[in-house]
Motif scaffolding. Structure first.
Motif, PDB file in Angstrom:
ATOM      1  N   GLU A  15       0.935  -1.397   0.174  1.00 55.78           N
ATOM      2  CA  GLU A  15       0.003  -0.163   0.102  1.00 55.78           C
ATOM      3  C   GLU A  15       0.558   1.265   0.076  1.00 55.78           C
ATOM      4  OE1 GLU A  15      -3.553  -0.183  -0.290  1.00 55.78           O
ATOM      5  OE2 GLU A  15      -2.743  -2.429  -0.785  1.00 55.78           O
ATOM      6  N   VAL A  16       2.412   1.229   0.307  1.00 57.69           N
ATOM      7  CA  VAL A  16       2.953   2.315   0.270  1.00 57.69           C
ATOM      8  C   VAL A  16       3.619   2.417  -0.986  1.00 57.69           C
ATOM      9  CG1 VAL A  16       4.961   3.290   1.418  1.00 57.69           C
ATOM     10  CG2 VAL A  16       3.586   1.746   2.918  1.00 57.69           C
ATOM     11  N   HIS A  17       3.413   3.777  -1.298  1.00 59.18           N
ATOM     12  CA  HIS A  17       3.936   4.368  -2.746  1.00 59.18           C
ATOM     13  C   HIS A  17       5.188   5.160  -2.492  1.00 59.18           C
ATOM     14  CE1 HIS A  17       2.710   5.915  -7.042  1.00 59.18           C
ATOM     15  NE2 HIS A  17       4.071   5.532  -6.988  1.00 59.18           N
ATOM     16  N   ALA A  18       6.354   4.729  -2.334  1.00 60.32           N
ATOM     17  CA  ALA A  18       7.598   5.263  -1.854  1.00 60.32           C
ATOM     18  C   ALA A  18       8.068   6.288  -2.703  1.00 60.32           C
ATOM     19  CB  ALA A  18       8.664   4.001  -1.367  1.00 60.32           C
ATOM     20  N   VAL A  19       8.174   5.822  -4.026  1.00 64.11           N
ATOM     21  CA  VAL A  19       8.790   6.615  -5.187  1.00 64.11           C
ATOM     22  C   VAL A  19       7.466   7.046  -6.034  1.00 64.11           C
ATOM     23  CG1 VAL A  19      10.678   7.046  -6.842  1.00 64.11           C
ATOM     24  CG2 VAL A  19      11.111   5.906  -4.636  1.00 64.11           C
ATOM     25  N   LYS A  20       7.352   8.125  -6.393  1.00 63.03           N
ATOM     26  CA  LYS A  20       6.341   8.736  -7.487  1.00 63.03           C
ATOM     27  C   LYS A  20       6.655   9.349  -8.496  1.00 63.03           C
ATOM     28  CE  LYS A  20       3.647   9.074  -3.064  1.00 63.03           C
ATOM     29  NZ  LYS A  20       3.183   9.921  -2.177  1.00 63.03           N
ATOM     30  N   ASP A  21       6.698   8.977  -9.711  1.00 67.62           N
ATOM     31  CA  ASP A  21       6.985   9.685 -11.002  1.00 67.62           C
ATOM     32  C   ASP A  21       8.003  10.429 -10.919  1.00 67.62           C
ATOM     33  OD1 ASP A  21       4.484   8.536 -12.178  1.00 67.62           O
ATOM     34  OD2 ASP A  21       3.337  10.027 -11.243  1.00 67.62           O
ATOM     35  N   VAL A  22       9.333   9.902 -10.720  1.00 66.48           N
ATOM     36  CA  VAL A  22      10.619  10.500 -10.830  1.00 66.48           C
ATOM     37  C   VAL A  22      10.911  10.594 -12.176  1.00 66.48           C
ATOM     38  CG1 VAL A  22      12.822  10.429 -10.159  1.00 66.48           C
ATOM     39  CG2 VAL A  22      11.237  10.084  -8.197  1.00 66.48           C
ATOM     40  N   ASN A  23      11.280  11.701 -12.846  1.00 75.38           N
ATOM     41  CA  ASN A  23      12.087  12.140 -14.100  1.00 75.38           C
ATOM     42  C   ASN A  23      13.074  12.634 -13.525  1.00 75.38           C
ATOM     43  OD1 ASN A  23      10.141  11.031 -16.148  1.00 75.38           O
ATOM     44  ND2 ASN A  23       8.719  11.924 -14.814  1.00 75.38           N
ATOM     45  N   LEU A  24      14.353  12.229 -14.145  1.00 79.20           N
ATOM     46  CA  LEU A  24      15.603  12.921 -13.608  1.00 79.20           C
ATOM     47  C   LEU A  24      16.750  12.591 -14.684  1.00 79.20           C
ATOM     48  CD1 LEU A  24      17.093  14.743 -11.560  1.00 79.20           C
ATOM     49  CD2 LEU A  24      17.672  12.671 -10.261  1.00 79.20           C
ATOM     50  N   HIS A  25      17.288  13.516 -15.123  1.00 83.47           N
ATOM     51  CA  HIS A  25      18.444  13.370 -16.090  1.00 83.47           C
ATOM     52  C   HIS A  25      19.801  13.819 -15.460  1.00 83.47           C
ATOM     53  CE1 HIS A  25      20.612  14.660 -19.948  1.00 83.47           C
ATOM     54  NE2 HIS A  25      21.146  13.499 -19.814  1.00 83.47           N
ATOM     55  N   ILE A  26      20.590  12.684 -15.247  1.00 84.82           N
ATOM     56  CA  ILE A  26      21.717  13.053 -14.311  1.00 84.82           C
ATOM     57  C   ILE A  26      22.996  13.005 -15.417  1.00 84.82           C
ATOM     58  CG2 ILE A  26      23.625  12.260 -12.682  1.00 84.82           C
ATOM     59  CD1 ILE A  26      21.111  11.058 -11.264  1.00 84.82           C
ATOM     60  N   GLY A  36      16.621  15.194   1.286  1.00 80.92           N
ATOM     61  CA  GLY A  36      15.090  15.314   1.817  1.00 80.92           C
ATOM     62  C   GLY A  36      14.998  14.574   3.228  1.00 80.92           C
ATOM     63  N   PRO A  37      13.912  14.763   3.829  1.00 80.63           N
ATOM     64  CA  PRO A  37      13.895  13.999   5.123  1.00 80.63           C
ATOM     65  C   PRO A  37      13.753  12.504   4.992  1.00 80.63           C
ATOM     66  CG  PRO A  37      11.865  15.149   4.445  1.00 80.63           C
ATOM     67  CD  PRO A  37      12.801  15.420   3.591  1.00 80.63           C
ATOM     68  N   SER A  38      13.824  11.978   6.379  1.00 81.49           N
ATOM     69  CA  SER A  38      13.576  10.402   6.136  1.00 81.49           C
ATOM     70  C   SER A  38      12.209   9.985   5.646  1.00 81.49           C
ATOM     71  CB  SER A  38      13.663   9.893   7.815  1.00 81.49           C
ATOM     72  OG  SER A  38      14.953  10.030   8.388  1.00 81.49           O
ATOM     73  N   GLY A  39      12.231   8.798   4.935  1.00 80.97           N
ATOM     74  CA  GLY A  39      11.142   8.609   4.252  1.00 80.97           C
ATOM     75  C   GLY A  39      10.714   9.286   3.066  1.00 80.97           C
ATOM     76  N   CYS A  40      11.677  10.110   2.464  1.00 81.12           N
ATOM     77  CA  CYS A  40      11.077  10.927   1.317  1.00 81.12           C
ATOM     78  C   CYS A  40      11.244   9.958   0.021  1.00 81.12           C
ATOM     79  CB  CYS A  40      11.903  12.152   1.348  1.00 81.12           C
ATOM     80  SG  CYS A  40      13.608  12.068   0.874  1.00 81.12           S
ATOM     81  N   VAL A 206      15.780  18.078  -4.345  1.00 81.97           N
ATOM     82  CA  VAL A 206      14.901  18.056  -3.156  1.00 81.97           C
ATOM     83  C   VAL A 206      13.794  17.199  -3.377  1.00 81.97           C
ATOM     84  CG1 VAL A 206      13.911  19.207  -1.437  1.00 81.97           C
ATOM     85  CG2 VAL A 206      15.879  20.270  -2.680  1.00 81.97           C
ATOM     86  N   MET A 207      13.520  16.067  -2.379  1.00 79.25           N
ATOM     87  CA  MET A 207      12.558  15.134  -2.349  1.00 79.25           C
ATOM     88  C   MET A 207      11.626  15.350  -1.092  1.00 79.25           C
ATOM     89  SD  MET A 207      13.960  11.555  -4.084  1.00 79.25           S
ATOM     90  CE  MET A 207      12.539  11.030  -4.334  1.00 79.25           C
ATOM     91  N   ARG A 208      10.262  15.002  -1.536  1.00 78.24           N
ATOM     92  CA  ARG A 208       9.521  14.820  -0.267  1.00 78.24           C
ATOM     93  C   ARG A 208       8.325  13.879  -0.542  1.00 78.24           C
ATOM     94  NH1 ARG A 208       5.277  19.938   1.428  1.00 78.24           N
ATOM     95  NH2 ARG A 208       4.703  19.115   3.471  1.00 78.24           N
ATOM     96  N   ASP A 209       8.009  13.139   0.448  1.00 81.62           N
ATOM     97  CA  ASP A 209       7.030  12.213   0.140  1.00 81.62           C
ATOM     98  C   ASP A 209       6.973  11.392  -1.121  1.00 81.62           C
ATOM     99  OD1 ASP A 209       6.069  12.763   2.606  1.00 81.62           O
ATOM    100  OD2 ASP A 209       4.709  14.258   1.794  1.00 81.62           O
ATOM    101  N   GLY A 210       8.128  11.084  -1.593  1.00 86.19           N
ATOM    102  CA  GLY A 210       8.212  10.358  -2.972  1.00 86.19           C
ATOM    103  C   GLY A 210       8.309  11.236  -4.396  1.00 86.19           C
ATOM    104  N   LYS A 228       7.246  26.315  -0.164  1.00 86.93           N
ATOM    105  CA  LYS A 228       7.466  26.625   0.998  1.00 86.93           C
ATOM    106  C   LYS A 228       8.318  25.456   1.797  1.00 86.93           C
ATOM    107  CE  LYS A 228       5.228  27.436   5.563  1.00 86.93           C
ATOM    108  NZ  LYS A 228       4.105  27.659   6.206  1.00 86.93           N
ATOM    109  N   PHE A 229       8.095  24.203   1.082  1.00 89.54           N
ATOM    110  CA  PHE A 229       8.901  23.097   1.741  1.00 89.54           C
ATOM    111  C   PHE A 229      10.529  23.458   1.451  1.00 89.54           C
ATOM    112  CE2 PHE A 229      11.078  18.940   1.340  1.00 89.54           C
ATOM    113  CZ  PHE A 229      10.844  18.552   2.431  1.00 89.54           C
ATOM    114  N   VAL A 230      10.762  23.638   0.207  1.00 89.03           N
ATOM    115  CA  VAL A 230      12.175  23.798  -0.346  1.00 89.03           C
ATOM    116  C   VAL A 230      12.916  24.876   0.546  1.00 89.03           C
ATOM    117  CG1 VAL A 230      13.750  24.283  -2.221  1.00 89.03           C
ATOM    118  CG2 VAL A 230      11.796  22.690  -2.434  1.00 89.03           C
ATOM    119  N   ALA A 231      11.935  25.921   0.600  1.00 90.34           N
ATOM    120  CA  ALA A 231      12.735  27.217   1.305  1.00 90.34           C
ATOM    121  C   ALA A 231      12.973  26.777   2.755  1.00 90.34           C
ATOM    122  CB  ALA A 231      11.519  28.241   1.264  1.00 90.34           C
TER     123      ALA A 231
END
Length: 363
Positions: A15-26, A36-40, A206-210, A228-231
């Motif tokens: 039931e836990v959606h840990a990572v959500k639609d991450v799009n990233l080009h490194i 990010g905080p624990s569990g992000c 910066v990540m939060r809640d996946g 506000k979260f990033v700030a």
């Protein structure tokens, strides 16, 4: 070396959606930090790149290969863990050489790679010791050395400094930065420490809640946070926030809350016009507050009471109360104030931030 591409990456545990639609080009040779905080979801994302976690949906490519179904050993990556994961019965040399021996590298090549890595990290004299004879910082260097000898396309670091004391962490941060400049490898680094992220990363995620909240260079995240979260997460001490009402009085627009009334700077007027009569969040960083002097315009000054004084040598942090709002001001070390004293502070109008109260997005 190689670029890393994550496309619509998701990870679910029941039931836990840990990572959500991450799009990233490194980019190739880039040092990128996930923070990010624990569990992000930052470590889960890293472990999916490493092949240690199965991908629920999405795609990861390293270089020009899609690696979704490849086992970790075939991904050409090297990982440094938080707990070092050294074999206690082996010497430092054997710990560093183990992966190469398993891949049937010739003995002279193994010796050359281990000696080269030991020289880069300054641990030549430790090669005959066992891990129990090493300090935390020395063990961390060995763990990094074991990754270096692989000559991987991508380095993955999972909170590698969190077990070290504060002074050693600062020293190892500098060494890791130097190491990256010297090896010119692609590196993905996970940490919950925003100072570490700001000092190490070419770019910071910066990540939060996946979810990814913002991607950018460290100073871009600091000066232009997306929400506000990033700030509040980037910057130490954290940004001060106050819920204010936008009011128009005789053509002048003010941001008001009990104990604080600030004129909206001309540069922000257009953006804030739609919010007249509404509540929004005002943000101001501790370093953008100072003791008011004669040159400070009255519309950017306010009275407050000192609650706590934190002398740090190079600066003083003042925990202050303004109406119902608690704030922190970073002031010059020569400032002399006492607890419960009333002081007048001024803020830098060019450095004010405003956030929508419902969406928390920057205005």
């Amino acid at each position: 070396m190689a670029q890393v591409l994550m496309k619509d990456l998701n990870k679910k545990y029941d039931e836990v959606h840990a990572v959500k639609d991450v799009n990233l080009h490194i980019r190739d040779k880039e040092f990128i930090v996930l923070v990010g905080p624990s569990g992000c979801g930052k470590s889960t994302t890293l472990r999916m790149v490493a092949g240690l976690e199965e991908i629920t949906s999405g795609e990861i490519s390293i270089g020009d290969r899609i690696v979704n179904d490849l086992p970790p050993k075939d991904r050409d990556i090297a990982m440094v863990f938080q707990n070092y994961a050294l074999y206690p019965h082996m010497t430092v040399y054997d710990n560093m050489a183990f992966g190469l021996k398993m891949r049937k590298f010739p003995k002279p090549e193994i010796q050359k790679r281990v000696q080269d890595a030991a020289e880069i990290l300054g641990i030549q004299e430790l090669l005959k010791r066992k891990p129990r004879q090493l300090s935390g910082g020395q063990r961390q260097r060995v763990a990094v050395g074991r990754a270096i000898v692989r000559h991987p396309q991508v380095f993955l670091f999972d909170e590698p400094l969190s077990n070290l004391d504060a002074k050693l962490r600062v020293q190892m941060r500098v060494e890791l930065k130097r190491l990256h400049d010297r090896l010119e490898t692609t590196a993905i680094y996970v940490t919950h420490d925003q100072v570490e992220a700001m000092t190490l990363g070419d770019r910071v995620v910066v990540m939060r809640d996946g979810w990814i909240q913002q991607v950018g260079e460290p100073l871009e995240l600091y000066s232009k946070p997306a929400n506000k979260f990033v700030a509040g997460f980037i910057g130490s001490p954290a940004m001060n926030f106050a819920d204010v009402t936008i009011a128009d009085a005789n053509g002048v627009v003010w941001a008001e809350t009990p104990g604080l009334k600030v004129r909206v700077p001309p540069a922000c007027l257009e953006r804030l016009r739609p919010y007249k009569g509404q509540h929004i969040t005002l943000g101001i960083r501790p370093e953008d507050l100072h003791l008011a002097g004669g040159a400070d315009p009255s519309e950017y000054t306010f009275d407050s009471t000192v609650e706590v004084v934190e002398p740090l040598g190079s600066e003083i942090l003042l925990d202050i109360k303004t109406g119902p709002n608690m704030m922190v001001a970073r002031v010059d070390p020569t400032v002399r104030v006492k607890v419960h004293e009333s002081i007048r502070l001024a803020l830098n109008p060019e450095r004010l931030h405003f956030f929508d109260m419902k969406t928390e997005a920057a205005i």
